[in-house]
Each structure stands twice: as C-alpha cells, then as structure tokens.
Design an enzyme around this catalytic site. Structure first.
Site, short mmCIF file in Angstrom:
data_model
loop_
_atom_site.label_atom_id
_atom_site.label_comp_id
_atom_site.label_asym_id
_atom_site.label_seq_id
_atom_site.Cartn_x
_atom_site.Cartn_y
_atom_site.Cartn_z
N LYS A 21 42.12 62.58 88.63
CA LYS A 21 41.22 63.59 88.04
C LYS A 21 40.94 64.71 89.04
CE LYS A 21 37.77 60.82 87.16
NZ LYS A 21 38.30 59.59 87.78
N ARG A 96 29.95 59.61 83.16
CA ARG A 96 30.52 58.31 83.51
C ARG A 96 29.84 57.18 82.75
NH1 ARG A 96 32.61 59.69 88.87
NH2 ARG A 96 33.60 57.96 89.95
N ARG A 135 44.71 57.24 99.75
CA ARG A 135 44.08 58.57 99.74
C ARG A 135 43.44 58.89 101.09
NH1 ARG A 135 40.66 59.77 94.52
NH2 ARG A 135 39.27 58.13 95.24
N ARG A 167 37.93 57.78 102.91
CA ARG A 167 36.59 57.62 102.33
C ARG A 167 36.14 56.17 102.39
NH1 ARG A 167 36.71 60.45 96.48
NH2 ARG A 167 35.38 58.67 96.03
N ARG A 178 34.52 49.57 92.05
CA ARG A 178 34.58 50.83 91.29
C ARG A 178 35.40 50.67 90.01
NH1 ARG A 178 36.83 54.70 95.51
NH2 ARG A 178 36.61 56.32 93.91
P1 AMP Z 1 34.19 60.09 92.65
O1 AMP Z 1 34.47 61.04 93.75
O2 AMP Z 1 34.17 60.74 91.29
O3 AMP Z 1 35.08 58.87 92.67
O4 AMP Z 1 32.69 59.56 92.88
C1 AMP Z 1 32.34 58.86 94.05
C2 AMP Z 1 31.05 58.08 93.83
O5 AMP Z 1 29.98 59.00 93.53
C3 AMP Z 1 31.05 57.11 92.67
O6 AMP Z 1 31.62 55.85 93.00
C4 AMP Z 1 29.56 57.01 92.35
O7 AMP Z 1 28.88 56.21 93.29
C5 AMP Z 1 29.11 58.45 92.55
N1 AMP Z 1 29.25 59.25 91.30
C6 AMP Z 1 30.08 60.31 91.09
N2 AMP Z 1 29.94 60.80 89.85
C7 AMP Z 1 29.00 60.01 89.25
C8 AMP Z 1 28.44 59.99 87.94
N3 AMP Z 1 28.81 60.87 86.99
N4 AMP Z 1 27.50 59.04 87.68
C9 AMP Z 1 27.12 58.16 88.61
N5 AMP Z 1 27.62 58.10 89.85
C10 AMP Z 1 28.56 59.03 90.18
#
Ligand code: AMP
Length: 221
Positions: A21, A96, A135, A167, A178
């Site tokens: 994404k 989400r 990554r 990360r 996750r």
């Molecule tokens: P991502 O970079 O999208 O994988 O997001 C990394 C982390 O940020 C996730 O594992 C969550 O802990 C938090 N996070 C990102 N977007 C959301 C969301 N829409 N709702 C809740 N937590 C989020």
C-alpha cells in the site's frame, strides 16, 4: 466517478501489512498529484517530533497493535481539514476498523465528499512476510526491500547515503501480531465496502510496476 460537485476523489487502499500500500500509494499520489495520507507515516512523524500523540501511539505501534480509533480519527480529520477540498486523496492504512470507516464517512459527508473507490490489494501470506521482513527505510522515508528492491550499496540510501532503518514493528514477532490484527479488525472492511459497491480487487503479488498498472486501472484515472 467523482465526488459531489468539484470535490476531489477519495480512494482507500486496503490490504494486509506488507502488501505494498505504501509503495503504491506514494507513486499514485505523485502521478495524480493527489494527497497520499498514510496514518502510519503521520504517527511515525508525530513520534519523531516527540508530540504527546506520537508518544501515546508508540506503545501500540511497537506491539503491532492498533492505535485507538478516536485518536486516529481526530488525526485524519485534522489533516483533511487542512487540505483543499478539490484535491484527490489516497488513504493508505486508514481506515483499519469498521468504526474508523464509519467515522470517515461522517467526516467526509460534512465536507460534501465521500469514498468513491476502495482498492483491495491482495497477496499470499508468505509473500507478505517476505516483503515485510525485507523492508528497510531511509530516514527521509524512501522504502527499499532487500529481496525485491535493494539499495545499490548495502544498508545505505541511494539518494542520501544515510543508513537504512529496519522498523521495530517489522521484526517477525510483531509482524505476526500485525497480520492477526489485520484478519480480526481490518478484513471486515472488505465486506463493509463491497456491500456499498465500492470494492475493486487488485492482484498485489507481481512486481511493483505490474501491480501499479492494475491499481491505476482499478482507480480508473
Ligand atoms: P503502517 O505503517 O500502516 O503499517 O502502520 C504502522 C502502525 O501504526 C500500525 O501497526 C498501528 O500500530 C498504527 N496505525 C497506523 N494506521 C492506523 C490506523 N488507521 N488505526 C490504528 N492504528 C494505526
């Protein structure tokens, strides 16, 4: 399909962690000159800046869990309010959960806008795990993959030469959490948006360019 009046389109990229994404969203935003809104990026920026929101979010992110819905919805609403309404938006990693999707509908409706396409990127779980574990990102946000898209010099950004970062939440145990969280809380959005006739399925398994071509077709721009 466009929003009511001249408001910009709103497209949601849906899919499991690691499905691409972020990579695809950045490129789509650049090519269409739309805003690419990644809640993960917004949270990481808040954390880097040391804001109370960033520090609060850190404990959830490090554990691979979701930050509470109200925190995320406020963050997105604030971000949208600061953006011209005629600009297209690509959401990446948001919504989400079903409550986040309902809140997004309300926030957009208040501005005369609505989600008009949801692109579900799909790939088998073993591909996702390999993508996530490989990554690496530069401090400036450029993302590499040691298996599929390595930097020219091991561990260093091609653009700046800075050391690449793995990360904390891309390590194997957190990745498993996750993926489980995705299946439990985010996957129900597939039915939510399909019932509204907004869902387009995109094969996320191929190379970056191939997936991008399918995504562009699904977005319809
Ligand atoms: P991502 O970079 O999208 O994988 O997001 C990394 C982390 O940020 C996730 O594992 C969550 O802990 C938090 N996070 C990102 N977007 C959301 C969301 N829409 N709702 C809740 N937590 C989020």
């Amino acid at each position: 399909m466009s929003g009511a009046n001249d408001e910009g389109r709103v497209v949601v990229l849906l899919g499991s962690p690691g499905v691409g994404k972020g990579t695809q969203g950045v490129r789509l935003g650049r090519d269409l000159d739309w805003a690419h809104v990644s809640t993960g990026d917004l949270l990481r920026a808040a954390l880097k800046a040391g804001t109370p929101l960033g520090l609060e979010a850190k404990k959830y992110m490090d554990a691979g869990e979701l930050v509470p819905d109200d925190v995320i919805v406020d963050l997105v609403a604030e971000h949208l309010a600061a953006m011209p309404a005629e600009r297209g938006v690509i959401f990446d990693g948001f919504p989400r959960t079903v409550p986040q999707a309902e809140a997004l509908d309300d926030v957009l409706a208040a501005a005369g806008r609505r989600v008009d396409r949801v692109c579900l990127l799909e790939a088998p779980e073993e591909v996702l795990v390999k993508r996530i574990s490989g990554r690496r990102s530069s401090p400036g946000g450029r993302v590499y993959n040691i298996h599929f898209d390595p930097p020219k010099r091991d561990g260093l950004c091609d653009d700046t030469g800075e050391p690449l970062i793995h990360r904390a939440d891309d390590h194997p145990d957190t990745v498993r959490t996750r993926l489980a969280v995705y299946h439990e809380l985010t996957a129900p959005l597939v039915g939510f948006y399909d019932a509204k006739g907004l869902l387009a399925r995109v094969n996320g398994e191929g190379g970056i360019h191939e997936v991008y071509a399918s995504l562009r077709a699904a977005v319809g721009e």
